[in-house]
Design an enzyme around this catalytic site. Structure first.
Site, PDB file in Angstrom:
ATOM      1  N   LYS A 174       0.854  -1.203   0.000  1.00 60.01           N
ATOM      2  CA  LYS A 174       0.000   0.000   0.000  1.00 60.01           C
ATOM      3  C   LYS A 174       0.879   1.237   0.000  1.00 60.01           C
ATOM      4  O   LYS A 174       1.631   1.482   0.942  1.00 60.01           O
ATOM      5  CB  LYS A 174      -0.907   0.029   1.240  1.00 60.01           C
ATOM      6  CG  LYS A 174      -2.016   1.078   1.079  1.00 60.01           C
ATOM      7  CD  LYS A 174      -2.732   1.378   2.372  1.00 60.01           C
ATOM      8  CE  LYS A 174      -2.085   2.481   3.159  1.00 60.01           C
ATOM      9  NZ  LYS A 174      -2.021   3.786   2.464  1.00 60.01           N
ATOM     10  N   GLU A 249      10.767   1.664   9.749  1.00 59.70           N
ATOM     11  CA  GLU A 249      11.659   2.801   9.459  1.00 59.70           C
ATOM     12  C   GLU A 249      10.869   4.054   9.765  1.00 59.70           C
ATOM     13  O   GLU A 249       9.956   4.402   9.011  1.00 59.70           O
ATOM     14  CB  GLU A 249      12.044   2.816   7.974  1.00 59.70           C
ATOM     15  CG  GLU A 249      12.646   1.539   7.447  1.00 59.70           C
ATOM     16  CD  GLU A 249      14.065   1.320   7.890  1.00 59.70           C
ATOM     17  OE1 GLU A 249      14.676   2.287   8.392  1.00 59.70           O
ATOM     18  OE2 GLU A 249      14.554   0.195   7.763  1.00 59.70           O
ATOM     19  N   CYS A 283      13.445  11.679   5.759  1.00 56.21           N
ATOM     20  CA  CYS A 283      13.710  11.316   7.162  1.00 56.21           C
ATOM     21  C   CYS A 283      15.187  11.458   7.490  1.00 56.21           C
ATOM     22  O   CYS A 283      15.554  11.497   8.659  1.00 56.21           O
ATOM     23  CB  CYS A 283      13.217   9.903   7.445  1.00 56.21           C
ATOM     24  SG  CYS A 283      13.835   8.701   6.262  1.00 56.21           S
ATOM     25  N   GLU A 384      10.044  16.085  15.228  1.00 58.35           N
ATOM     26  CA  GLU A 384      10.263  16.004  13.782  1.00 58.35           C
ATOM     27  C   GLU A 384       9.315  16.969  13.074  1.00 58.35           C
ATOM     28  O   GLU A 384       8.100  16.871  13.212  1.00 58.35           O
ATOM     29  CB  GLU A 384      10.022  14.580  13.277  1.00 58.35           C
ATOM     30  CG  GLU A 384      10.374  14.454  11.807  1.00 58.35           C
ATOM     31  CD  GLU A 384      10.186  13.048  11.247  1.00 58.35           C
ATOM     32  OE1 GLU A 384      11.046  12.597  10.484  1.00 58.35           O
ATOM     33  OE2 GLU A 384       9.162  12.410  11.572  1.00 58.35           O
TER      34      GLU A 384
HETATM   35  O1  TXE Z   1       2.554   9.420   7.772  1.00 58.05           O
HETATM   36  P1  TXE Z   1       1.949   8.031   8.156  1.00 58.05           P
HETATM   37  P2  TXE Z   1       1.844  10.845   7.755  1.00 58.05           P
HETATM   38  C1  TXE Z   1       6.648  11.601   9.522  1.00 58.05           C
HETATM   39  C2  TXE Z   1       6.604  13.095   9.351  1.00 58.05           C
HETATM   40  C3  TXE Z   1       5.177  13.371   9.110  1.00 58.05           C
HETATM   41  C4  TXE Z   1       4.532  12.362  10.030  1.00 58.05           C
HETATM   42  C5  TXE Z   1       3.137  11.978   9.678  1.00 58.05           C
HETATM   43  O2  TXE Z   1       7.006  13.724  10.541  1.00 58.05           O
HETATM   44  O3  TXE Z   1       4.801  14.668   9.432  1.00 58.05           O
HETATM   45  O4  TXE Z   1       5.355  11.229   9.912  1.00 58.05           O
HETATM   46  O5  TXE Z   1       3.033  11.725   8.312  1.00 58.05           O
HETATM   47  C6  TXE Z   1      -0.014   4.330   6.370  1.00 58.05           C
HETATM   48  N1  TXE Z   1      -1.985   0.985   9.726  1.00 58.05           N
HETATM   49  N2  TXE Z   1       7.005  10.875   8.312  1.00 58.05           N
HETATM   50  O6  TXE Z   1       0.728  10.932   8.716  1.00 58.05           O
HETATM   51  O7  TXE Z   1       0.567   8.132   8.664  1.00 58.05           O
HETATM   52  C7  TXE Z   1      -0.364   5.504   5.491  1.00 58.05           C
HETATM   53  O8  TXE Z   1      -1.537   5.251   4.773  1.00 58.05           O
HETATM   54  C8  TXE Z   1      -1.269   0.784   8.606  1.00 58.05           C
HETATM   55  C9  TXE Z   1       8.303  10.299   8.294  1.00 58.05           C
HETATM   56  O9  TXE Z   1       1.563  11.157   6.368  1.00 58.05           O
HETATM   57  O10 TXE Z   1       2.951   7.351   9.006  1.00 58.05           O
HETATM   58  C10 TXE Z   1       0.880   5.600   4.636  1.00 58.05           C
HETATM   59  O11 TXE Z   1       0.838   4.632   3.589  1.00 58.05           O
HETATM   60  N3  TXE Z   1      -0.810   1.761   7.826  1.00 58.05           N
HETATM   61  C11 TXE Z   1       8.483   9.364   7.198  1.00 58.05           C
HETATM   62  C12 TXE Z   1       1.996   5.230   5.617  1.00 58.05           C
HETATM   63  O12 TXE Z   1       1.347   4.551   6.677  1.00 58.05           O
HETATM   64  C13 TXE Z   1      -1.071   3.024   8.186  1.00 58.05           C
HETATM   65  C14 TXE Z   1       7.786   9.586   5.930  1.00 58.05           C
HETATM   66  C15 TXE Z   1       2.758   6.420   6.180  1.00 58.05           C
HETATM   67  O13 TXE Z   1       1.848   7.359   6.708  1.00 58.05           O
HETATM   68  C16 TXE Z   1      -1.817   3.313   9.347  1.00 58.05           C
HETATM   69  C17 TXE Z   1       6.475  10.148   6.101  1.00 58.05           C
HETATM   70  C18 TXE Z   1      -2.283   2.230  10.127  1.00 58.05           C
HETATM   71  N4  TXE Z   1      -2.991   2.401  11.231  1.00 58.05           N
HETATM   72  C19 TXE Z   1       6.147  10.795   7.263  1.00 58.05           C
HETATM   73  N5  TXE Z   1      -1.924   4.662   9.446  1.00 58.05           N
HETATM   74  C20 TXE Z   1       9.823   8.713   7.038  1.00 58.05           C
HETATM   75  N6  TXE Z   1      10.264   7.947   8.044  1.00 58.05           N
HETATM   76  O14 TXE Z   1      10.460   8.860   6.014  1.00 58.05           O
HETATM   77  C21 TXE Z   1      -1.273   5.196   8.395  1.00 58.05           C
HETATM   78  N7  TXE Z   1      -0.769   4.213   7.617  1.00 58.05           N
END
Ligand code: TXE
Length: 482
Positions: A174, A249, A283, A384
């Site tokens: 996904k 990660e 990140c 972050e």
């Molecule tokens: O990411 P999410 P978000 C950090 C960055 C950002 C914060 C939130 O600080 O502001 O995270 O970002 C899926 N079960 N990073 O809310 O929610 C979601 O659909 C399973 C750091 O946009 O973590 C997407 O495919 N999956 C980072 C993926 O998780 C779930 C990069 C990431 O989304 C889920 C991005 C659940 N319950 C944001 N909830 C990095 N480490 O590089 C969400 N998802």
């Protein structure tokens, strides 16, 4: 309006719900396509296809698997322009960046793991004197789940899928619902490359619906996730009682330690990138800059003047260095840290305002921002932000720099700028992070382990680490008579 469909069992299909999410073009702030809103029924359909495909795919020769993955790599390369355009439109990043980094890297991920699997070996241990011979089988796990974020959409999607497929698993993946377009286009490439149906299934939709259904599925035995720390925690809580294999990660708040003995010009130009590449939405960005006091004033002046030269603009303009942030809500979150910085008594040295780009007035643009903080404990230095904002502050001694580098809940990466070898070794060993760059940044050899410590996650991906994650080790012990 274009519909982003699920790719299940080798064909594109609509979601069971019949519902669609809006997909925004962040550079214009406009809806430009619709995304399948998938639920547990779609995940179940994908699971059935993946389960059915597993016996055959896991028994396909390594040469054949490798050949198909190499074909996918080649097709990504051949479609560089259209994929890069799709990425820039969906994510807001400069087209030049998508062309130079995101799409070539997506292709290298497939090429690298297609080759790596041909070299992956397991171990044998002879128990001399006991007349037993042990050998380890590395078997694919079965159906695995890969969930990726929006900042490097196809790059991180393929970073997970390629090793999972290379090692013989079938996959339910996904992409982020904020940037699903290139993952959608990958389905077509897989069909053209001859990837058998059901081997890779791509399900679109929100985290709480489609993502949660993958994580909670009792027969999806491993989850590789990249995203926010809070989401990672939630995923761990769901998956742990089922004893799933987990690779997480998560976020970072990486220190960039600059010593007076460094190559100053090289440091300055790379620090500009490590601060603002991809609008600071990586990140690995060095978001906390600590500078040795003797060069602090010079650095502050030179850095701020370089940051002011960066060009915020439409991702499709050739001279744009900073594109749009990924979404309106993300822009608001990032902006709120500028207000917080002021409340905390920090000083905005440059930037801090949204930008109206001509012809793209509703896009999500923010000036690259440098904040001078007076202590490392303030929230702006501890949380972050994940946008085009960096903080700077001076340090006097190496110990003080080390302490500030480690005084944070994250531990993904760190960058050191110094030409002192002893210091390089001392700090590299003591900094709490999974990756240390010395006199460089984001220099990635795909054979190296990748991942973080503390709240930046658990597990390592990259090279054989990823192939180990996506396989189960089984020891076989044979007793023999002389
Ligand atoms: O990411 P999410 P978000 C950090 C960055 C950002 C914060 C939130 O600080 O502001 O995270 O970002 C899926 N079960 N990073 O809310 O929610 C979601 O659909 C399973 C750091 O946009 O973590 C997407 O495919 N999956 C980072 C993926 O998780 C779930 C990069 C990431 O989304 C889920 C991005 C659940 N319950 C944001 N909830 C990095 N480490 O590089 C969400 N998802």
């Amino acid at each position: 309006m274009k519909k982003i469909l699920n790719y299940i069992n080798g064909t594109y299909c609509e979601p069971f719900s019949g519902d669609w999410l809006d997909n925004y073009n962040p550079s214009k702030g406009e809806v430009y396509s619709k995304i399948a809103y998938s639920s547990s029924e779609d995940v179940e359909k994908a699971y059935e296809a993946a389960k059915e495909a597993f016996p055959s795919w896991s028994n396909t020769t390594i040469e054949e698997r490798s050949k198909i993955l190499l074909k996918i790599a080649t097709l990504i390369e051949e479609n560089l322009d259209s994929l890069a355009e799709a990425e820039a439109l969906d994510n807001g990043k400069p087209l030049s960046l998508a062309k130079a980094v995101d799409i070539p890297r997506a292709s290298s991920n497939f090429r690298f793991f297609a080759n790596a699997i041909t070299q992956f070996a397991s171990e044998a241990h002879e128990s001399v004197g006991l007349n037993t011979m042990n050998f380890t089988l590395r078997q694919p796990i079965g159906v695995v789940g890969c969930i990726s974020p929006w900042n490097l959409p196809l790059y991180l999607f393929t970073w997970k899928i390629a090793p999972a497929l290379a090692s013989g698993n079938t996959v339910i993946a996904k992409p982020s619902e904020i940037t699903p377009m290139t993952a959608y286009l990958l389905g077509d490439i897989c069909i053209k490359a001859g990837l058998p149906k059901g081997v890779l299934n791509i399900v679109h939709g929100t985290g709480p619906s489609a993502g949660q259904a993958i994580v909670a599925h009792p027969n999806i035995k491993a989850i590789s996730f990249t995203g926010g720390t809070a989401t990672g925690e939630h995923i761990a809580r769901t998956a742990a009682p089922m004893f799933k294999k987990l690779s997480l990660e998560l976020g970072g708040k990486n220190p960039n330690l600059i010593f007076a003995d460094c190559n100053y010009d090289k440091m300055l130009s790379v620090t500009l990138k490590s601060s603002f590449a991809n609008q600071g939405q990586i990140c690995l960005c060095g978001s906390r800059i600590f500078v040795e006091k003797s060069i602090y004033s010079k650095f502050k002046e030179d850095f701020v003047s370089k940051v002011k030269e960066l060009k915020v603009g439409n991702p499709f303009d050739g001279d744009t260095t900073i594109g749009a942030l990924v979404s309106k809500s993300h822009l608001e979150k990032v902006r709120s840290y500028i207000d917080l910085a002021k409340e905390e008594g920090s000083k905005i040295l440059c930037g801090g305002n949204t930008v109206t780009v001509e012809g793209s007035e509703n896009g999500y643009y923010l000036e690259p921002t440098v904040i001078e903080v007076n202590n490392n404990d303030c929230r702006v230095n501890q949380e972050e932000i994940f946008g085009p904002i960096v903080t700077i502050m001076p340090f006097e001694t190496e110990d003080e720099a080390l302490q500030m580098a480690n005084n944070v809940k994250y531990g993904l990466s760190a960058t050191l700028w110094t030409n002192n070898l002893d210091r390089t070794m001392r700090l590299s060993k003591r900094i709490e992070a999974g990756i240390i760059w010395v006199n460089t940044w984001l220099n990635r050899d795909l054979r190296t382990p990748f991942g973080g410590v503390k709240n930046s996650g658990v597990g390592r991906e990259g090279g054989f680490e990823a192939l180990k994650f996506f396989t189960e080790a089984k020891n076989i012990c044979i007793k023999y008579d002389e």
